[in-house]
Design a protein around this motif. Structure first.
Motif, PDB file in Angstrom:
ATOM      1  N   SER A  49      -8.553  -1.157  -5.438  1.00  0.00           N
ATOM      2  CA  SER A  49      -7.709  -1.274  -4.397  1.00  0.00           C
ATOM      3  C   SER A  49      -8.199  -2.485  -3.621  1.00  0.00           C
ATOM      4  O   SER A  49      -7.552  -3.564  -3.143  1.00  0.00           O
ATOM      5  CB  SER A  49      -7.286  -0.278  -3.502  1.00  0.00           C
ATOM      6  OG  SER A  49      -6.407   0.692  -3.842  1.00  0.00           O
ATOM      7  N   TYR A  55      -3.864   3.100  -0.785  1.00  0.00           N
ATOM      8  CA  TYR A  55      -4.437   2.282  -2.111  1.00  0.00           C
ATOM      9  C   TYR A  55      -3.253   1.330  -2.409  1.00  0.00           C
ATOM     10  O   TYR A  55      -2.050   1.250  -1.851  1.00  0.00           O
ATOM     11  CB  TYR A  55      -4.526   3.440  -3.334  1.00  0.00           C
ATOM     12  CG  TYR A  55      -3.240   4.200  -3.642  1.00  0.00           C
ATOM     13  CD1 TYR A  55      -2.117   3.395  -4.390  1.00  0.00           C
ATOM     14  CD2 TYR A  55      -2.900   5.217  -3.319  1.00  0.00           C
ATOM     15  CE1 TYR A  55      -1.233   4.161  -4.728  1.00  0.00           C
ATOM     16  CE2 TYR A  55      -1.680   6.131  -3.542  1.00  0.00           C
ATOM     17  CZ  TYR A  55      -0.768   5.522  -4.481  1.00  0.00           C
ATOM     18  OH  TYR A  55       0.514   5.879  -4.448  1.00  0.00           O
ATOM     19  N   VAL A  56      -3.752   0.258  -3.266  1.00  0.00           N
ATOM     20  CA  VAL A  56      -2.676  -0.500  -3.604  1.00  0.00           C
ATOM     21  C   VAL A  56      -2.494  -0.278  -4.943  1.00  0.00           C
ATOM     22  O   VAL A  56      -3.516  -0.390  -6.069  1.00  0.00           O
ATOM     23  CB  VAL A  56      -3.405  -1.969  -3.625  1.00  0.00           C
ATOM     24  CG1 VAL A  56      -2.574  -3.114  -4.139  1.00  0.00           C
ATOM     25  CG2 VAL A  56      -3.973  -2.412  -2.284  1.00  0.00           C
ATOM     26  N   VAL A  94       1.011  -1.103  -0.027  1.00  0.00           N
ATOM     27  CA  VAL A  94      -0.200  -0.041   0.087  1.00  0.00           C
ATOM     28  C   VAL A  94       0.849   1.372  -0.146  1.00  0.00           C
ATOM     29  O   VAL A  94       2.032   1.260   0.563  1.00  0.00           O
ATOM     30  CB  VAL A  94      -0.870   0.178   1.176  1.00  0.00           C
ATOM     31  CG1 VAL A  94      -2.073  -1.053   1.240  1.00  0.00           C
ATOM     32  CG2 VAL A  94      -0.229   0.119   2.515  1.00  0.00           C
TER      33      VAL A  94
END
Length: 772
Positions: A602, A338-339, A166
């Motif tokens: 995400s 977020y990813v 992340v």
């Protein structure tokens, strides 16, 4: 800062797109060549066409000619003689003898005794991708690099919580929180200084900084928690406790998206915030106000970095940092965590699977996280009398003799190995201990890229085209690895001719033939980088042969991220989508936006059963509980100061620039001390003093700095290097003062930011010696 540099009147030199290589941002730059041989970087400016940096760069990039054209460059393979001196050898001899030396170790002790270290510095990751083929040919299963000194604790926590890596959306956050990080100097997100100024000017947004130093970022902060060095865990726990105790947590969001709140909530509720604030030497009202600001914000983005990741309780701090944004519901939301998408994810295959963090090293039984051996156990793995100890090392674009803790012991370990090979552009401190040194082309003489691409919602990838032809006598790393693999006989009996012929026809024909070959010869899978390089590589535009590896990466990325690619305008069916991505990459010299994400993406990248975020962690909850009775750091009269061994400054970076002339300020890397400590020790600016830790001593120049709080001193990173072999080092190498056993108990990351130390004026030591 935005640099709008104008060309000199009358200059007609061509500007060529590339990137800075001095930090993970790799801002796009343009260079103009000049000089008598046409190889000098006459001018450098920001590249406005770069999708992320958009013309921004800091002052460091303007000094890159010191890397490209410094006296450190090697121009022939060299072999160590019996007397310790070196002699140049031809490439065919060097490759044959390197392959034979590694094969001898493999056949005698097993390939698992060959350790691979490195794989690229801040900007050269592409060549390191080819090393996997060499390792496969040798049966080498252990590797490490600088990430294992810094990020593996965070990787481990991420893996346990959500199984993915992340980042924080700093640019769009209402509250941007920096924990042990000074992005004014260390950057890590595009146009960092501009973004920091924008947040600071906005009355509706806030910056929070946890750092003992009054850094440039802290100067802009609304909340600066200038805590006592090494007390970050207590501070983060107190912030989490306020959120729980004052019912500031987002219970609805937590109930929907997480599990484990019942295990962590009572632990935080029991924290004595006032007592923890006293340990941190902070006003408890400041901690409470900071926690309330975090909890009340519509979005919070956090960035933890080396100030806590190389400090006491580093893995616990990573956990507590993540609890702050988890408890307040700041994941998968605009301005939160977020990813990111990735072409090649350095953390491992696009995620951090919860099952991937269980291997251990053969001697020290240390946890291997994301496939990386902890750096602080490498010397132990070599020097311990154990049948499975490492016997050989292949070091690539790295300098463990200088960069790892306890430099003297690391050099002893390297000397104890039976075979050491270094691939690098310079005769580094590690190269000076190697049996063979293979000279690589510079980062501006070959196709290169970085895999530090984590932006959101628009993510980009930059394949840098070569600016210059390789210096005569050097080779790009993919060619070096291909030759080693072929000399080892790993491709014997396999006819690559049909695949190479298909590549000349079309990308689609090549893809079909490649899959057919891999099906017929599954043993070639680990050797795929070299197979791609030898077959697809020659069909690519001149100078981009090394980018062949990215074809496979593009196919994998397309399989995993089709919607995001299509939003970025990259379209196609089946393997054609991967081909379209690959074509966009190789045809965009300033970089290409390859994905456009939605916040919901995400959640799709969470890799846990049921897709929920896991708040509870038995190991870390136990460590958190133990803080209540743990003796806080400090109080040792022998070592009353805390040394930060490696501080980022305006003219320090990684060690690939060896010429000290590149630094426009602070050329010798002074030790920063507070005014109060200087007065107490009777020191003035420019004085020389002796800095001593449990591991060693070094003479340092003194700089009295308003940045430092009493009891805290700091040395810069990137110094203590010899410009050329046999020369005197400039400045102090921080790892002459650090210890390999001073490390995190979970991830093994070093405590470089919290080294107990003492400082004495040289005159006082001299007088004491004379009286004795």
């Amino acid at each position: 800062m935005q640099l709008d540099l104008q060309e000199r009147a009358g200059s007609t030199g061509e500007w060529k797109a590339t990137a800075c290589i001095l930090c993970e941002c790799n801002c796009g730059v343009e260079v103009r060549l000049g000089g008598a041989d046409g190889r000098s970087f006459e001018r450098i400016r920001g590249d406005k066409a770069h999708p992320a940096s958009q013309g921004y760069t800091c002052e460091k990039a303007l000094r890159l000619d010191h890397y490209q054209n410094g006296r450190h460059r090697l121009t022939a393979p060299i072999r160590r003689r019996r007397d310790g001196t070196y002699e140049p050898v031809a490439w065919d001899i060097a490759i044959a003898e390197v392959a034979a030396g590694f094969a001898r170790v493999r056949d005698t002790y097993g390939g698992s005794t060959i350790l691979y270290y490195g794989g690229g510095g801040q900007g050269n990751h592409l060549g390191g991708g080819y090393a996997s083929a060499t390792r496969a040919a040798l049966g080498s299963i252990y590797r490490s690099n600088a990430l294992a000194q810094e990020k593996t604790g965070e990787f481990w926590v991420n893996g346990k919580i959500l199984g993915a890596y992340v980042r924080g959306d700093i640019e769009h956050a209402e509250v941007a929180m920096f924990i042990g990080k000074n992005p004014w100097q260390s950057h890590s997100f595009p146009h960092a200084r501009t973004t920091l100024k924008e947040i600071a000017r906005d009355p509706n947004r806030s910056i929070v900084v946890l750092d003992p130093r009054r850094t440039e970022t802290a100067e802009l902060a609304d909340f600066h928690l200038a805590l006592r060095p090494g007390t970050d865990a207590w501070c983060l726990a107190a912030l989490g406790a306020v959120i729980v105790q004052e019912e500031l947590l987002d219970r609805r969001w937590l109930a929907e998206h997480t599990i484990g709140l019942a295990e962590i909530e009572p632990v935080l509720r029991a924290v004595d915030v006032d007592a923890y604030a006293a340990i941190c030497d902070l006003d408890p009202d400041l901690i409470r106000a900071t926690a309330r600001r975090i909890a009340s914000a519509s979005s919070v983005a956090m960035f933890e970095d080396l100030g806590v990741q190389m400090n006491l309780h580093s893995t616990l701090c990573s956990y507590l940092e993540k609890l702050l944004w988890l408890l307040t519901g700041n994941f998968g939301n605009p301005g939160g965590q977020y990813v990111p998408t990735s072409i090649v994810n350095l953390v491992g295959s696009g995620s951090v699977p919860r099952s991937s963090v269980g291997r251990r090293t053969p001697v020290a039984d240390a946890l291997i996280i994301s496939g990386l051996v902890p750096c602080n156990v490498i010397a132990e793995e070599i020097l311990t009398d154990h049948p499975d100890r490492y016997r050989a090392m292949l070091v690539e674009s790295a300098n463990p003799a200088h960069s790892l803790a306890d430099g003297p012991r690391m050099r002893e370990a390297l000397d104890a190995l039976e075979f050491v090979v270094v691939i690098d552009v310079a005769m580094t401190e590690t190269a000076q201990l190697a049996d063979y040194v293979l000279p690589a082309a510079s980062q501006f003489e070959k196709a290169e890229s970085t895999f530090f691409n984590f932006e959101f919602p628009h993510n980009y990838f930059h394949l840098r085209h070569p600016v210059l032809d390789p210096l005569p006598g050097t080779l790009p790393e993919p060619e070096i690895h291909a030759r080693i693999v072929e000399t080892l006989g790993a491709l014997d009996g396999v006819d690559l001719g049909p695949l190479a012929k298909a590549a000349k026809g079309s990308r689609a024909a090549f893809g079909a033939k490649f899959l057919e070959l891999m099906s017929e010869h599954p043993e070639l899978g680990p050797l795929a980088p070299v197979v791609l390089y030898r077959t697809l590589g020659p069909t690519l535009p001149a100078g981009l042969e090394s980018a062949a590896l990215l074809w496979g990466a593009a196919q994998q990325c397309a399989l995993q991220n089709r919607p995001s690619l299509e939003r970025a305008g990259i379209v196609g069916e089946g393997t054609a989508l991967g081909d379209a991505l690959f074509e966009a990459i190789i045809s965009s010299p300033s970089g290409v936006t390859f994905s456009v994400d939605d916040h919901a993406d995400s959640w799709q990248r969470v890799r846990t059963p049921g897709g929920q975020l896991h708040l509870a962690n038995d190991i870390l909850i136990e460590a958190l509980t133990a803080l209540a009775t743990e003796q806080p750091p400090g109080g040792d009269p022998e070592f009353p100061l805390v040394l930060t061994a490696g501080e980022r400054r305006s003219f320090t970076a990684n060690t690939i620039i060896r010429d000290p002339a590149w630094r426009k300020r602070d050329p010798n890397g002074a030790l920063r001390v507070s005014e109060a400590d200087a007065i107490g020790l009777q020191l003035s600016d420019g004085d020389t003093a002796l800095l001593t830790t449990r591991r060693g001593s070094a003479k340092v120049l003194i700089e009295i700095s308003p940045m430092m709080r009493p009891g805290h001193v700091a040395l810069p990173n990137g110094l203590g290097l010899t410009h050329t072999p046999g020369g005197d080092p400039v400045g102090v190498s921080p790892n002459e003062l650090t210890s390999s056993d001073h490390r995190d108990p979970i991830a093994g990351t070093p405590y470089h930011k919290h080294v107990p130390a003492r400082l004495e004026p040289i005159e006082r030591i001299t007088a004491r010696a004379e009286s004795a």
